[in-house]
Design a protein around this motif. Structure first.
Motif, mmCIF file in Angstrom:
data_model
loop_
_atom_site.group_PDB
_atom_site.id
_atom_site.type_symbol
_atom_site.label_atom_id
_atom_site.label_comp_id
_atom_site.label_asym_id
_atom_site.label_seq_id
_atom_site.Cartn_x
_atom_site.Cartn_y
_atom_site.Cartn_z
ATOM 1 N N MET A 1 0.809 -1.201 0.000
ATOM 2 C CA MET A 1 0.000 0.000 0.000
ATOM 3 C C MET A 1 0.849 1.261 0.000
ATOM 4 S SD MET A 1 -2.983 -0.501 -0.426
ATOM 5 C CE MET A 1 -4.555 -1.091 -0.071
ATOM 6 N N ALA A 2 2.021 1.201 0.603
ATOM 7 C CA ALA A 2 2.883 2.379 0.655
ATOM 8 C C ALA A 2 3.319 2.782 -0.745
ATOM 9 C CB ALA A 2 4.097 2.107 1.530
ATOM 10 N N THR A 3 3.485 1.774 -1.635
ATOM 11 C CA THR A 3 3.890 2.058 -3.008
ATOM 12 C C THR A 3 2.827 2.874 -3.721
ATOM 13 O OG1 THR A 3 5.132 -0.001 -3.067
ATOM 14 C CG2 THR A 3 4.625 1.015 -5.181
ATOM 15 N N ASN A 8 0.740 7.903 -5.878
ATOM 16 C CA ASN A 8 -0.323 8.918 -5.898
ATOM 17 C C ASN A 8 0.208 10.281 -5.494
ATOM 18 O OD1 ASN A 8 -2.333 7.219 -6.794
ATOM 19 N ND2 ASN A 8 -2.952 6.612 -4.731
ATOM 20 N N GLU A 9 1.107 10.299 -4.531
ATOM 21 C CA GLU A 9 1.715 11.563 -4.103
ATOM 22 C C GLU A 9 2.529 12.174 -5.243
ATOM 23 O OE1 GLU A 9 5.214 12.783 -1.036
ATOM 24 O OE2 GLU A 9 3.703 11.386 -0.276
ATOM 25 N N ALA A 61 12.018 24.178 -9.697
ATOM 26 C CA ALA A 61 12.466 23.427 -8.517
ATOM 27 C C ALA A 61 11.720 22.101 -8.392
ATOM 28 C CB ALA A 61 12.275 24.270 -7.258
ATOM 29 N N GLU A 62 10.407 22.134 -8.599
ATOM 30 C CA GLU A 62 9.618 20.903 -8.479
ATOM 31 C C GLU A 62 9.965 19.905 -9.574
ATOM 32 O OE1 GLU A 62 7.479 19.848 -6.075
ATOM 33 O OE2 GLU A 62 8.200 21.598 -4.997
ATOM 34 N N LEU A 63 10.132 20.378 -10.806
ATOM 35 C CA LEU A 63 10.506 19.473 -11.890
ATOM 36 C C LEU A 63 11.904 18.897 -11.657
ATOM 37 C CD1 LEU A 63 9.095 21.230 -15.067
ATOM 38 C CD2 LEU A 63 8.290 19.124 -14.009
ATOM 39 N N SER A 64 12.798 19.689 -11.135
ATOM 40 C CA SER A 64 14.140 19.186 -10.813
ATOM 41 C C SER A 64 14.060 18.085 -9.758
ATOM 42 C CB SER A 64 15.038 20.320 -10.318
ATOM 43 O OG SER A 64 15.292 21.228 -11.356
ATOM 44 N N ALA A 65 13.210 18.276 -8.776
ATOM 45 C CA ALA A 65 13.032 17.249 -7.740
ATOM 46 C C ALA A 65 12.470 15.967 -8.346
ATOM 47 C CB ALA A 65 12.120 17.764 -6.633
ATOM 48 N N GLN A 66 11.497 16.100 -9.240
ATOM 49 C CA GLN A 66 10.924 14.920 -9.904
ATOM 50 C C GLN A 66 11.986 14.205 -10.750
ATOM 51 O OE1 GLN A 66 7.842 13.548 -9.711
ATOM 52 N NE2 GLN A 66 7.132 15.069 -8.242
ATOM 53 N N ILE A 67 12.796 14.976 -11.460
ATOM 54 C CA ILE A 67 13.842 14.390 -12.299
ATOM 55 C C ILE A 67 14.888 13.687 -11.442
ATOM 56 C CG2 ILE A 67 15.768 14.957 -13.852
ATOM 57 C CD1 ILE A 67 13.864 17.124 -15.052
ATOM 58 N N ARG A 68 15.267 14.300 -10.320
ATOM 59 C CA ARG A 68 16.227 13.651 -9.417
ATOM 60 C C ARG A 68 15.670 12.325 -8.919
ATOM 61 N NH1 ARG A 68 16.919 18.802 -7.585
ATOM 62 N NH2 ARG A 68 15.540 18.470 -5.822
ATOM 63 N N TYR A 69 14.389 12.310 -8.560
ATOM 64 C CA TYR A 69 13.754 11.078 -8.087
ATOM 65 C C TYR A 69 13.789 10.011 -9.174
ATOM 66 C CZ TYR A 69 10.013 7.793 -7.134
ATOM 67 O OH TYR A 69 9.292 6.651 -6.982
ATOM 68 N N LEU A 70 13.390 10.386 -10.392
ATOM 69 C CA LEU A 70 13.363 9.410 -11.483
ATOM 70 C C LEU A 70 14.766 8.915 -11.822
ATOM 71 C CD1 LEU A 70 10.676 11.040 -13.789
ATOM 72 C CD2 LEU A 70 10.435 8.984 -12.380
ATOM 73 N N THR A 71 15.747 9.789 -11.747
ATOM 74 C CA THR A 71 17.127 9.387 -12.003
ATOM 75 C C THR A 71 17.589 8.388 -10.958
ATOM 76 O OG1 THR A 71 17.601 11.525 -13.018
ATOM 77 C CG2 THR A 71 19.486 10.235 -12.286
#
Length: 117
Positions: A1-3, A8-9, A61-71
């Motif tokens: 469920m955490a996944t 969703n977040e 800033a938000e897109l950079s955070a998303q890209i860092r996560y995906l990387t």
């Protein structure tokens, strides 16, 4: 469920970014409309320009955070709730098995040719 909650977040964050981009476009439209007038309202232009700049910085800033996560997820670093690394390892193992099977077939053909001669 955490996944699922993490996914969703992430999706909600992307939706927020999308809304922010809409606001950026509205600010830019307002500035262009104001600039097209003979007499411009300087305070409105300043407010819209400031809002535009702040929104662009926030989206960046938000897109950079998303890209860092995906990387991080895509490079195989451990990440709780991600199965990407395991799937990637499995796919690579299957490719290695196919390659080994191909090479063994080549060796078998070479041996048969040697035995025939």
């Amino acid at each position: 469920m955490a996944t699922y909650s993490l996914a969703n977040e992430r999706l909600r964050a992307l939706e927020d970014i999308e809304r922010e981009i809409g606001a950026i476009l509205q600010n830019a439209g307002t500035v262009i409309l104001e600039l097209s007038k003979e007499k411009t309202n300087e305070r409105l232009l300043d407010r819209q320009a400031a809002a535009f700049t702040a929104s662009v910085q926030h989206v960046e800033a938000e897109l950079s955070a998303q890209i860092r996560y995906l990387t991080q997820v895509a490079t195989g670093q451990p990440h709780e709730g991600s199965s990407y690394s395991s799937r990637k390892d499995c796919q690579m193992a299957l490719k290695r098995v196919d390659y080994a099977r191909l090479k063994l077939g080549d060796v078998a053909r070479t041996c048969e040719q040697m035995l025939e001669n």
